[in-house]
Write an enzyme that holds these catalytic residues in place. Structure first.
Site, PDB file in Angstrom:
ATOM      1  N   GLY A 197      23.686   6.363  22.251  1.00  0.00           N
ATOM      2  CA  GLY A 197      23.438   5.427  21.170  1.00  0.00           C
ATOM      3  C   GLY A 197      24.356   4.224  21.339  1.00  0.00           C
ATOM      4  O   GLY A 197      25.520   4.369  21.721  1.00  0.00           O
ATOM      5  N   GLU A 241      17.477  13.539  31.860  1.00  0.00           N
ATOM      6  CA  GLU A 241      18.658  12.806  32.353  1.00  0.00           C
ATOM      7  C   GLU A 241      19.028  13.181  33.794  1.00  0.00           C
ATOM      8  O   GLU A 241      19.778  12.454  34.448  1.00  0.00           O
ATOM      9  CB  GLU A 241      19.848  13.042  31.414  1.00  0.00           C
ATOM     10  CG  GLU A 241      19.623  12.410  30.042  1.00  0.00           C
ATOM     11  CD  GLU A 241      20.704  12.743  29.022  1.00  0.00           C
ATOM     12  OE1 GLU A 241      21.243  11.827  28.399  1.00  0.00           O
ATOM     13  OE2 GLU A 241      20.991  13.944  28.845  1.00  0.00           O
ATOM     14  N   ASP A 260      19.074   3.962  22.040  1.00  0.00           N
ATOM     15  CA  ASP A 260      18.837   3.707  20.610  1.00  0.00           C
ATOM     16  C   ASP A 260      20.084   3.044  20.040  1.00  0.00           C
ATOM     17  O   ASP A 260      21.129   3.024  20.674  1.00  0.00           O
ATOM     18  CB  ASP A 260      18.540   5.018  19.860  1.00  0.00           C
ATOM     19  CG  ASP A 260      19.668   6.019  20.026  1.00  0.00           C
ATOM     20  OD1 ASP A 260      19.626   6.797  20.992  1.00  0.00           O
ATOM     21  OD2 ASP A 260      20.619   5.988  19.218  1.00  0.00           O
ATOM     22  N   MET A 267      27.071  12.899  23.142  1.00  0.00           N
ATOM     23  CA  MET A 267      27.480  14.234  22.716  1.00  0.00           C
ATOM     24  C   MET A 267      28.148  15.082  23.803  1.00  0.00           C
ATOM     25  O   MET A 267      28.367  16.275  23.594  1.00  0.00           O
ATOM     26  CB  MET A 267      26.257  14.963  22.129  1.00  0.00           C
ATOM     27  CG  MET A 267      25.653  14.228  20.940  1.00  0.00           C
ATOM     28  SD  MET A 267      24.126  14.950  20.301  1.00  0.00           S
ATOM     29  CE  MET A 267      24.711  16.444  19.554  1.00  0.00           C
ATOM     30  N   GLU A 268      28.447  14.492  24.964  1.00  0.00           N
ATOM     31  CA  GLU A 268      29.014  15.300  26.052  1.00  0.00           C
ATOM     32  C   GLU A 268      30.195  14.672  26.793  1.00  0.00           C
ATOM     33  O   GLU A 268      31.092  15.382  27.263  1.00  0.00           O
ATOM     34  CB  GLU A 268      27.917  15.632  27.096  1.00  0.00           C
ATOM     35  CG  GLU A 268      26.770  16.474  26.597  1.00  0.00           C
ATOM     36  CD  GLU A 268      25.702  15.635  25.897  1.00  0.00           C
ATOM     37  OE1 GLU A 268      25.619  14.417  26.163  1.00  0.00           O
ATOM     38  OE2 GLU A 268      24.965  16.210  25.062  1.00  0.00           O
TER      39      GLU A 268
HETATM   40  N1  ADE Z   1      22.502  10.187  22.645  1.00  0.00           N
HETATM   41  C1  ADE Z   1      21.580   9.206  22.616  1.00  0.00           C
HETATM   42  N2  ADE Z   1      21.578   8.567  21.430  1.00  0.00           N
HETATM   43  C2  ADE Z   1      22.526   9.180  20.680  1.00  0.00           C
HETATM   44  C3  ADE Z   1      22.983   8.989  19.364  1.00  0.00           C
HETATM   45  N3  ADE Z   1      22.466   8.056  18.577  1.00  0.00           N
HETATM   46  N4  ADE Z   1      23.970   9.807  18.904  1.00  0.00           N
HETATM   47  C4  ADE Z   1      24.491  10.765  19.694  1.00  0.00           C
HETATM   48  N5  ADE Z   1      24.074  10.988  20.958  1.00  0.00           N
HETATM   49  C5  ADE Z   1      23.111  10.198  21.442  1.00  0.00           C
END
Ligand code: ADE
Length: 238
Positions: A82, A16, A206, A182-183
């Site tokens: 995501g 990243e 995703d 997550m950040e």
């Molecule tokens: N970062 C990328 N895809 C993610 C997901 N599905 N859940 C949490 N963090 C992510």
């Protein structure tokens, strides 16, 4: 003088931040708390770039250290996420961040309610932490110019990789989220506490459903490249 203060850039994974580090003119680096802070300029703008590692605590340590050591005028969190109702490759610029896993509901607080101590006394209570409006607008403008657009919306953060359809739907219904990662929400909280403006730019790697364990590794590289290109282009104007 204000423009001499750097722009701070934080990404969780090597992929990243790698393209940004390759493109920056680095003048030095320092190590704090096991994290490396790369100092220099990118597109003519003074900047400091760090890879924080995955998750809220890593991100908070990195953001707080960056603020104390470099006094950035803006912190940008960049990377993949995501999608919540979006498609792989879509871009999201946060209007605000939430922490979907912050749960004091047994105490009578709404889900995601944060307790923010910026002054003495009782904490401020907020669920959404708003991103800097000017920075977000500029990122959206650059996204329009380069990629034909980006989504503006809520980015939901938690210490959980989401790969579940029901959880995805819940993120949409509970927080109106467009992306989950997550950040960002953790960096937002640190910036809010320090009165430092922040922005979050993410590309959807995703669908945060059952297909995520396969899609995430397959699409992360090209999605990260997309955000890096956009940020590099935008940096001269931020
Ligand atoms: N970062 C990328 N895809 C993610 C997901 N599905 N859940 C949490 N963090 C992510």
């Amino acid at each position: 003088m204000e423009n001499k203060r750097p722009i701070g850039i934080i990404g969780a994974m090597g992929v990243e931040v790698r393209a940004l580090l390759d493109a920056m003119e680095e003048t030095g680096q320092e190590r704090f708390a096991g994290l490396v802070f790369h100092v220099g300029s990118l597109s003519g703008a003074p900047c400091v770039i760090a890879q924080c590692g995955e998750g809220k605590v890593n991100a908070a340590v990195c953001a707080q250290t960056m603020i104390l050591q470099y006094a950035p005028r803006l912190v940008i969190n960049v990377g993949v996420a995501g999608g919540v109702g979006l498609n792989i490759g879509d871009l999201v610029v946060a209007s605000a961040c939430v922490q979907h896993d912050f749960d004091a509901t047994p105490m009578g607080y709404p889900l995601g309610n944060l307790f923010l101590y910026r002054d003495e006394g009782e904490p401020e209570q907020r669920i959404e932490l708003p991103a800097d409006g000017a920075a977000a607008a500029l990122l959206l403008e650059e996204a329009q110019a380069i990629y034909g657009g980006a989504y503006s919306g809520i980015v939901a953060t938690g210490d959980q990789f989401v790969a579940d359809k029901a959880k995805n739907q819940w993120l949409h219904e509970t927080f109106g989220a467009k992306a989950v990662e997550m950040e960002g929400g953790s960096i937002a909280q640190v910036c809010y506490m320090n009165r430092t403006p922040f922005a979050v730019l993410r590309a959807i790697s995703d669908n945060a459903d059952g297909g995520s364990p396969v899609d995430f590794p397959a699409f992360t590289q090209e999605c990260a490249a997309k955000t890096a290109r956009l940020l590099t282009q935008a940096l001269g104007r931020l």
